[in-house]
Motif scaffolding. Structure first.
Motif, PDB file in Angstrom:
ATOM      1  N   PRO A   1     -24.329  89.548 -25.449  1.00 46.06           N
ATOM      2  CA  PRO A   1     -23.502  88.876 -24.841  1.00 46.06           C
ATOM      3  C   PRO A   1     -23.196  89.488 -23.335  1.00 46.06           C
ATOM      4  CG  PRO A   1     -22.293  90.370 -26.090  1.00 46.06           C
ATOM      5  CD  PRO A   1     -23.552  90.493 -26.451  1.00 46.06           C
ATOM      6  N   VAL A   2     -23.009  88.411 -22.623  1.00 47.89           N
ATOM      7  CA  VAL A   2     -22.989  88.553 -21.209  1.00 47.89           C
ATOM      8  C   VAL A   2     -21.823  87.968 -20.640  1.00 47.89           C
ATOM      9  CG1 VAL A   2     -23.916  88.288 -18.874  1.00 47.89           C
ATOM     10  CG2 VAL A   2     -25.428  88.894 -20.785  1.00 47.89           C
ATOM     11  N   LEU A   3     -20.891  88.738 -20.014  1.00 53.00           N
ATOM     12  CA  LEU A   3     -19.457  88.408 -19.298  1.00 53.00           C
ATOM     13  C   LEU A   3     -19.873  88.315 -17.857  1.00 53.00           C
ATOM     14  CD1 LEU A   3     -16.579  87.958 -19.492  1.00 53.00           C
ATOM     15  CD2 LEU A   3     -15.941  90.032 -18.785  1.00 53.00           C
ATOM     16  N   ARG A   4     -19.587  86.912 -17.072  1.00 53.36           N
ATOM     17  CA  ARG A   4     -19.916  86.652 -15.698  1.00 53.36           C
ATOM     18  C   ARG A   4     -18.730  86.236 -15.107  1.00 53.36           C
ATOM     19  NH1 ARG A   4     -23.829  85.036 -12.441  1.00 53.36           N
ATOM     20  NH2 ARG A   4     -23.455  83.249 -10.853  1.00 53.36           N
ATOM     21  N   ASP A   5     -18.589  86.920 -14.032  1.00 54.08           N
ATOM     22  CA  ASP A   5     -17.525  86.407 -12.909  1.00 54.08           C
ATOM     23  C   ASP A   5     -17.955  85.293 -12.217  1.00 54.08           C
ATOM     24  OD1 ASP A   5     -15.778  86.209 -10.835  1.00 54.08           O
ATOM     25  OD2 ASP A   5     -15.308  88.191 -10.573  1.00 54.08           O
ATOM     26  N   ALA A   6     -17.758  84.123 -12.516  1.00 55.57           N
ATOM     27  CA  ALA A   6     -18.485  83.005 -11.764  1.00 55.57           C
ATOM     28  C   ALA A   6     -18.169  83.019 -10.269  1.00 55.57           C
ATOM     29  CB  ALA A   6     -18.052  81.739 -12.565  1.00 55.57           C
ATOM     30  N   GLN A   7     -16.838  83.506  -9.938  1.00 49.61           N
ATOM     31  CA  GLN A   7     -16.405  83.277  -8.529  1.00 49.61           C
ATOM     32  C   GLN A   7     -17.279  84.413  -7.801  1.00 49.61           C
ATOM     33  OE1 GLN A   7     -12.216  84.638  -8.262  1.00 49.61           O
ATOM     34  NE2 GLN A   7     -12.023  83.665  -5.987  1.00 49.61           N
ATOM     35  N   ARG A   8     -17.614  85.608  -8.251  1.00 45.93           N
ATOM     36  CA  ARG A   8     -18.399  86.622  -7.409  1.00 45.93           C
ATOM     37  C   ARG A   8     -19.718  86.680  -7.667  1.00 45.93           C
ATOM     38  NH1 ARG A   8     -15.040  92.009  -7.634  1.00 45.93           N
ATOM     39  NH2 ARG A   8     -14.989  91.505  -9.696  1.00 45.93           N
ATOM     40  N   GLY A   9     -20.042  85.947  -8.751  1.00 46.29           N
ATOM     41  CA  GLY A   9     -21.342  86.040  -9.400  1.00 46.29           C
ATOM     42  C   GLY A   9     -22.041  87.541  -9.868  1.00 46.29           C
ATOM     43  N   LEU A  10     -20.937  88.290 -10.243  1.00 40.09           N
ATOM     44  CA  LEU A  10     -21.359  89.488 -10.950  1.00 40.09           C
ATOM     45  C   LEU A  10     -21.296  89.316 -12.390  1.00 40.09           C
ATOM     46  CD1 LEU A  10     -18.713  91.893  -8.753  1.00 40.09           C
ATOM     47  CD2 LEU A  10     -21.127  91.300  -8.533  1.00 40.09           C
TER      48      LEU A  10
ATOM     49  N   GLU B   1      -7.799  83.929 -19.062  1.00 37.53           N
ATOM     50  CA  GLU B   1      -8.657  82.689 -19.649  1.00 37.53           C
ATOM     51  C   GLU B   1     -10.140  82.979 -19.189  1.00 37.53           C
ATOM     52  OE1 GLU B   1      -8.339  78.116 -18.645  1.00 37.53           O
ATOM     53  OE2 GLU B   1      -6.460  79.083 -19.100  1.00 37.53           O
ATOM     54  N   PHE B   2     -10.924  82.754 -20.347  1.00 37.82           N
ATOM     55  CA  PHE B   2     -12.176  82.664 -20.039  1.00 37.82           C
ATOM     56  C   PHE B   2     -12.978  81.350 -20.972  1.00 37.82           C
ATOM     57  CE2 PHE B   2     -11.808  85.542 -23.713  1.00 37.82           C
ATOM     58  CZ  PHE B   2     -12.658  85.088 -24.305  1.00 37.82           C
TER      59      PHE B   2
ATOM     60  N   ARG C   1     -12.810  81.359 -14.215  1.00 31.70           N
ATOM     61  CA  ARG C   1     -13.625  82.302 -13.447  1.00 31.70           C
ATOM     62  C   ARG C   1     -14.288  83.042 -14.172  1.00 31.70           C
ATOM     63  NH1 ARG C   1     -10.698  87.220 -10.351  1.00 31.70           N
ATOM     64  NH2 ARG C   1     -12.645  88.348  -9.892  1.00 31.70           N
ATOM     65  N   PHE C   2     -14.394  83.438 -15.481  1.00 33.23           N
ATOM     66  CA  PHE C   2     -14.952  84.059 -16.294  1.00 33.23           C
ATOM     67  C   PHE C   2     -15.694  83.324 -17.407  1.00 33.23           C
ATOM     68  CE2 PHE C   2     -11.723  86.986 -14.663  1.00 33.23           C
ATOM     69  CZ  PHE C   2     -12.406  87.755 -13.972  1.00 33.23           C
TER      70      PHE C   2
END
Length: 76
Positions: free
Chosen positions: A50-59, A29-30, A3-4
């Motif tokens: 660095p950029v942390l992305r929540d792939a599930q929510r697109g944030l 887990e990421f 997800r991350f």
């Protein structure tokens, strides 16, 4: 894929700091994605890593972020 996603570069001091923050936040887990050899990712994240992305929510969280911001993104 997790997800991350942490978008980062090789030999990136800020990316190393971001990894420490993710450990402090106890992010589940990421995946790490290195943008160096991908023109599309380089164009999107080049100066932001660095950029942390929540792939599930697109944030996304751009650096600098702290453990509280990571936990908020994760919904913890």
């Amino acid at each position: 894929m997790s997800r991350f996603i942490l978008f980062q570069r090789d030999d990136c001091h800020l990316c190393d700091l971001a990894l420490e923050v993710l450990a402090q936040a106890r992010l589940p887990e990421f995946d790490s994605v290195f943008i160096d050899d991908d023109a599309t990712l380089e164009a999107r994240y080049g100066i932001r890593v660095p950029v942390l992305r929540d792939a599930q929510r697109g944030l996304e969280l751009d650096w600098p972020f702290d453990a509280d911001a990571v936990r908020a993104l994760a919904g913890a």
